[in-house]
Design an enzyme around this catalytic site. Structure first.
Site, mmCIF file in Angstrom:
data_model
loop_
_atom_site.group_PDB
_atom_site.id
_atom_site.type_symbol
_atom_site.label_atom_id
_atom_site.label_comp_id
_atom_site.label_asym_id
_atom_site.label_seq_id
_atom_site.Cartn_x
_atom_site.Cartn_y
_atom_site.Cartn_z
ATOM 1 N N ILE A 27 45.709 -76.055 106.977
ATOM 2 C CA ILE A 27 44.291 -76.220 107.266
ATOM 3 C C ILE A 27 43.436 -75.528 106.217
ATOM 4 O O ILE A 27 42.410 -76.064 105.782
ATOM 5 C CB ILE A 27 43.970 -75.686 108.678
ATOM 6 N N ASP A 72 47.750 -60.017 100.243
ATOM 7 C CA ASP A 72 48.054 -60.001 101.671
ATOM 8 C C ASP A 72 46.806 -59.491 102.389
ATOM 9 O O ASP A 72 46.282 -58.422 102.051
ATOM 10 C CB ASP A 72 49.243 -59.066 101.920
ATOM 11 N N SER A 149 39.880 -69.747 114.071
ATOM 12 C CA SER A 149 40.377 -69.235 115.341
ATOM 13 C C SER A 149 41.387 -70.229 115.925
ATOM 14 O O SER A 149 41.979 -71.027 115.210
ATOM 15 C CB SER A 149 39.188 -68.986 116.288
ATOM 16 N N LYS A 167 43.502 -63.829 118.402
ATOM 17 C CA LYS A 167 42.393 -64.774 118.236
ATOM 18 C C LYS A 167 41.209 -64.406 119.132
ATOM 19 O O LYS A 167 40.049 -64.597 118.741
ATOM 20 C CB LYS A 167 42.863 -66.198 118.534
ATOM 21 N N ILE A 196 46.511 -80.357 114.409
ATOM 22 C CA ILE A 196 46.155 -80.986 113.142
ATOM 23 C C ILE A 196 47.416 -81.543 112.481
ATOM 24 O O ILE A 196 48.374 -80.808 112.213
ATOM 25 C CB ILE A 196 45.472 -79.983 112.195
#
Length: 277
Positions: A27, A72, A149, A167, A196
């Protein structure tokens, strides 16, 4: 889904700089590609250099000035260095996408303390580190932060106690930052993707649960695309979203309306290796 992307102006983000964590795949790369298509200079960071090199090449193929930094999100100093590199090359960032995340599927009683902490550190601490490290640049540009999120933030989900806690923390962090940083012109929102297509998590879980069962659980009857999320991110970060802050934007085809009830029996029987983006 080029038809969707064609609806956005290729100059919507011309002259702006966007920084995307976890931008090497999934994403987050889809979001980065959408910004590239709309004229932005794009910087991505992540932990795996091979992925970042390939992703940067894709962004350049779309005509964008692009760079990567290995960082990171749990390491504030590494993020600070990546953002400093971005500013030196492209100018101060006007949009930050905090998308780096870690997850695995396990019932709560089998999650180790270290496993729980790892997801909290990548998702929640990483989101704070990203926003904090970018603050000065965003204050200069009156910029935008978008946290990626997930539905686990508000819908209890079997085998996802760690991700849900992380989240949910991000959602609260978003609202606090929107409240505090509005005085600097910084807007802060979250986007909540549904399932997705083409992402590691959906491919793995649809193979185990069944792709058709997943599709039937989505009121619109299809998986989303990375373009669905990218377009929303590009709009929110543009003047078109200039009065939107402190908002949770759900882009899930209605999947969250019924929660994970339709998948619950099969989902609770699954335990799989962690996937991190």
């Amino acid at each position: 889904m080029p038809e969707l992307l064609d609806l956005l102006s290729s100059s919507l983000h011309r002259g702006s700089t966007v920084f995307v964590t976890g931008g090497g795949s999934g994403i987050n790369l889809g979001i980065a590609e959408t910004f590239a298509r709309t004229g932005a200079k794009v910087a991505i960071c992540g932990r795996t250099e091979d992925k970042l090199v390939a992703a940067t090449a894709r962004l350049r193929d779309l005509g964008a000035d692009a760079l990567y930094a290995v960082a990171d999100v749990r390491d504030h100093d590494a993020l600070t260095a990546a953002l400093a590199l971005t500013e030196s090359r492209f100018g101060p960032v006007s949009a930050v996408i905090a998308g780096a995340a870690g997850n695995f599927n396990a019932p709560a009683e089998k999650i180790s303390a270290n496993g729980f902490k790892t997801v909290i550190d990548i998702d929640l601490l990483g989101s704070f580190n990203t926003a904090h490290a970018a603050f000065a640049q965003l204050a200069e540009t009156s910029g935008s932060i978008l946290f990626v999120s997930a539905g686990q933030a508000y819908c209890p989900t079997p085998n996802q106690a760690h991700a849900g806690a992380a989240k949910a923390g991000i959602e609260n962090l978003m609202k606090n930052l929107a409240l505090e940083w509005g005085q600097y012109g910084i807007r802060v929102n979250t986007v909540v993707p549904g399932p997705i297509a083409g992402t590691e998590g959906v491919e793995r879980l649809s193979a185990e649960v069944g792709a058709e069962q997943w599709r039937q659980a989505v009121p619109l009857g299809r998986f989303g695309t990375t373009a669905d999320i990218g377009v929303m991110a590009a709009i929110l970060a543009s003047p078109l979203g200039g009065y939107v802050t402190g908002s949770q934007i759900v882009v899930d085809g209605g999947f969250g309306l019924a929660g994970f009830g339709m998948l619950r029996r099969d989902w609770m029987s699954l335990e799989s290796e962690g996937a991190r983006s």
